[in-house]
Design an enzyme around this catalytic site. Structure first.
Site, PDB file in Angstrom:
ATOM      1  N   HIS B 150       0.839  -1.202   0.000  1.00 22.26           N
ATOM      2  CA  HIS B 150       0.000   0.000   0.000  1.00 22.26           C
ATOM      3  C   HIS B 150       0.879   1.259   0.000  1.00 22.26           C
ATOM      4  O   HIS B 150       0.644   2.191  -0.775  1.00 22.26           O
ATOM      5  CB  HIS B 150      -0.900  -0.045   1.238  1.00 22.26           C
ATOM      6  CG  HIS B 150      -1.735   1.180   1.446  1.00 22.26           C
ATOM      7  ND1 HIS B 150      -3.070   1.228   1.136  1.00 22.26           N
ATOM      8  CD2 HIS B 150      -1.422   2.401   1.939  1.00 22.26           C
ATOM      9  CE1 HIS B 150      -3.543   2.430   1.422  1.00 22.26           C
ATOM     10  NE2 HIS B 150      -2.560   3.167   1.921  1.00 22.26           N
ATOM     11  N   GLU B 151       1.904   1.253   0.826  1.00 26.55           N
ATOM     12  CA  GLU B 151       2.770   2.442   0.923  1.00 26.55           C
ATOM     13  C   GLU B 151       3.565   2.649  -0.371  1.00 26.55           C
ATOM     14  O   GLU B 151       3.700   3.774  -0.857  1.00 26.55           O
ATOM     15  CB  GLU B 151       3.721   2.325   2.119  1.00 26.55           C
ATOM     16  CG  GLU B 151       3.022   2.357   3.473  1.00 26.55           C
ATOM     17  CD  GLU B 151       2.085   3.533   3.630  1.00 26.55           C
ATOM     18  OE1 GLU B 151       2.344   4.602   3.042  1.00 26.55           O
ATOM     19  OE2 GLU B 151       1.066   3.379   4.327  1.00 26.55           O
ATOM     20  N   HIS B 154       1.539   4.237  -2.976  1.00 31.18           N
ATOM     21  CA  HIS B 154       1.479   5.703  -2.842  1.00 31.18           C
ATOM     22  C   HIS B 154       2.669   6.344  -3.555  1.00 31.18           C
ATOM     23  O   HIS B 154       2.537   7.384  -4.185  1.00 31.18           O
ATOM     24  CB  HIS B 154       1.521   6.110  -1.361  1.00 31.18           C
ATOM     25  CG  HIS B 154       0.169   6.126  -0.697  1.00 31.18           C
ATOM     26  ND1 HIS B 154      -0.944   6.652  -1.296  1.00 31.18           N
ATOM     27  CD2 HIS B 154      -0.240   5.697   0.525  1.00 31.18           C
ATOM     28  CE1 HIS B 154      -1.981   6.542  -0.472  1.00 31.18           C
ATOM     29  NE2 HIS B 154      -1.572   5.950   0.638  1.00 31.18           N
ATOM     30  N   GLU B 233      -6.454   6.443  -1.482  1.00 33.26           N
ATOM     31  CA  GLU B 233      -6.369   5.303  -0.562  1.00 33.26           C
ATOM     32  C   GLU B 233      -6.928   4.048  -1.228  1.00 33.26           C
ATOM     33  O   GLU B 233      -6.334   2.981  -1.142  1.00 33.26           O
ATOM     34  CB  GLU B 233      -7.145   5.580   0.726  1.00 33.26           C
ATOM     35  CG  GLU B 233      -6.494   6.585   1.644  1.00 33.26           C
ATOM     36  CD  GLU B 233      -5.061   6.224   1.996  1.00 33.26           C
ATOM     37  OE1 GLU B 233      -4.792   5.037   2.255  1.00 33.26           O
ATOM     38  OE2 GLU B 233      -4.217   7.127   1.995  1.00 33.26           O
TER      39      GLU B 233
END
Lengths: 187, 403
Positions: B150-151, B154, B233
């Site tokens: 997830h990071e 980003h 997100e």
């Protein structure tokens, strides 16, 4: 006079458009190449790990000789297959994967081995390496698919044909179990 | 198998176009505010405009060149190397490979029992991920991989730059509005006296519009900001599922994060969109809450668990539509267009919880420059950096160790 300018203008635009498409194809081809070298890096990492792993397991499970030898042989074959084409390399690596998972399954029945710090560290390295191989293969295949689509789809296929861009080859790992499925013929 | 680069490329392009529109909208709000600020208080619209732009310019420049260092320092994050925590390093590198990032991000640890993680860095060449020690301790390998995926999403999707620039714009708007409000209540009469030569009625109108702006502009800017943040997100969750081929990892991690009641000590408001879950989360937030940087955790978990045996963007989008019964879509259409089926993988064997705890606490001792001595009786002595004597006695068996 204006007609000449219009024609020159169209020609210039056409050339710019050609250059953009050509550069896009080259970019994708380079990406496929880079993705492939990333797989190679990870495969080498796996080959380097195996002697260490085999030695550690040997100390606790010496009578699993057959499995240990199988892993060592498969590793040597996989190392020899480097540079002999995507399909051959994928086959050798698939075989090695099969032996490795057998080795890890066997080691489950040796509690002393499983408690060994060195083995735990190796196991983490090995499972990370397996992940890296899977992920780099994933990214390589995605890149090949993107590149191949461009080669076959209008309008980039015209330029791809003109400059003889060749299709990329998918890296499919066959596991031994999959290959052992009996062939059915309706002859 | 998805169409890797094409998808990501389209997304980045779409992301860029979107961020242009967003930044332009927020910049518009800022200019309008500056304009009225000048008109109402300085007697010169241009003066107000220039002031707003200068403040914004300085803040953006600082954020662009030093933002990541400032955030990492404020979060009390410490950089770690491969040998400090091999598993975390391995997981970050795995996700770097899966996402096709060219550069390995720097890895930071925050000594905090709260569970959270964030990414920072203006471009993929200069990116960092930070995780709390609480997260490292409580998540298993698959869950940690989902969070790191997830990071890195980003970073890959250029969300860090987008959200930092928007955060700065928002901050400038809020700051200028706040000052205007103060000047209106404490010094408003000065403005009134200065322009008393002209039509007093015209000035009143300017003041009323200015007052309305002061109240509405920060709210408006916040809503844009939160809406974009929530979209990013969802996309990062979808990307994580695609990278790991294992949505359950992230789902179960989010569940653990949602269940944790410990609040992050060093959380930063401006950085909130970069955390895996909102560090300022309140309990029992409504599903349609517009004033949050993150969608509700329960909803994110439900979407990830409804992906129905696939890990592609299309699977995520379908799951989103299923969870939101009215349908809807969160993934850019261009990303969905050519995405094929993406299969799942199996779970990794779970490392023991005790061992994880021990690993993390050893790491934190080392980070604080404590020296570890292994005594033969099995005790681990932790010697503080200020310890001056040459020998130390083991409290269990009495053996003497030299330092």
């Amino acid at each position: 006079m204006t007609a000449v300018y219009v024609i020159i203008g169209i020609a210039v635009l056409l050339i710019i458009w050609l250059v953009i498409i050509y550069n896009g194809l080259v970019r994708l081809r380079n990406q496929v190449k880079n993705a492939w070298s990333q797989i190679d890096v990870q495969l080498k990492r796996r080959h380097d790990l195996i002697p260490n792993l085999v030695n550690t397991v040997k100390g606790y499970a010496a009578h699993e000789r057959e499995t240990l030898e199988g892993v060592t042989n498969a590793r040597n074959l996989a190392q020899a297959a480097i540079g002999s084409g995507v399909a051959a390399q994928a086959k050798a690596e698939g075989e090695l994967s099969g032996f490795l998972s057998r080795l890890l399954a066997v080691s489950e029945s040796y509690p002393d081995l499983k408690a060994n710090q060195n083995f735990l560290a190796l196991q983490e390295e090995l499972s990370s390496t397996e992940n890296r191989i899977a992920f780099s293969r994933q990214f390589y295949n995605d890149s090949v698919m993107g590149f191949n689509n461009k080669i076959h789809m209008l309008p980039s296929n015209i330029i791809a044909g003109m400059f003889r861009f060749k299709e990329g080859e998918f890296f499919e790992i066959e596991t031994p179990a999959e290959r052992e499925v009996p062939q059915v013929s309706f002859g | 198998m998805g169409e890797g680069k094409i998808i990501v490329w389209e997304q980045i392009r779409e992301n860029r176009a979107k961020s242009m529109v967003l930044v332009a909208a927020m910049a518009g709000v800022l200019l309008v505010i500056g304009y009225f600020l000048g008109l109402a208080f300085f007697g010169s619209a241009i003066g107000g405009l220039v002031m707003a732009l200068v403040i914004w310019g300085i803040m953006t420049a600082v954020a662009f060149f030093q933002g990541d260092n400032i955030f990492l320092a404020m979060s009390k994050a410490k950089k770690i190397e491969r040998d400090d925590h091999p598993r975390l390093y391995n997981i970050v590198e795995e996700m770097k490979i899966a996402s096709g990032l060219e550069h390995m991000p720097a890895i930071y640890i925050i000594d905090d029992p709260a569970m959270n993680a964030f990414a920072t860095g203006r471009d993929p060449k200069r990116a960092s991920v930070a995780v709390t020690s609480g997260l490292l301790q409580k998540l298993n390998r698959d869950e940690l991989q989902g969070v790191i995926g997830h990071e890195l999403a980003h970073i890959k999707n250029r969300d860090v730059l987008l959200m930092t620039l928007c955060g700065i714009l928002l901050g400038t708007i809020v700051m200028i509005s706040w000052y205007m409000m103060h000047m209106l209540f404490w010094g408003g009469t000065f403005g009134g006296r200065r322009s008393s030569g002209g039509g007093g009625g015209g000035h009143l109108i300017v003041l009323v519009i200015g007052l309305a702006l002061m109240i509405l502009a920060p709210i408006f800017a916040r809503l844009i900001y939160f809406a974009i943040s929530r979209k990013r997100e969802y996309l990062a969750d979808a990307s994580s599922a695609q990278y790991t081929r294992y949505p359950e990892g992230l789902a179960s991690a989010l569940e653990k994060l949602g269940g944790s009641t410990v609040q992050l000590q060093s959380a930063n408001q401006a950085l909130a969109p970069m955390y895996i879950t909102n560090p300022f989360r309140r309990k029992g937030m409504a599903a349609s809450d517009l004033s949050s940087t993150h969608p509700p955790i329960s909803e994110r978990v439900r979407i990830l668990r409804s992906m129905g045996g696939g890990a592609s963007f299309a699977d995520y989008d379908n799951a989103y539509a299923k969870v939101h019964k009215g349908g809807g879509s969160v993934i850019p259409a261009s990303a969905l267009a050519s995405a094929g089926a993406v299969g799942l993988r199996a779970a990794e064997p779970e490392p023991s919880k005790l061992e994880r705890t021990r690993e993390v606490s050893d790491l934190m001792w080392r980070q604080n420059n404590y020296k570890t001595i292994n005594c033969d009786c099995g005790t681990k002595l932790k010697v503080p950096p200020k310890f001056k004597r040459a020998n130390v006695k083991c409290p269990h068996c009495g053996r003497i160790h030299s330092i």
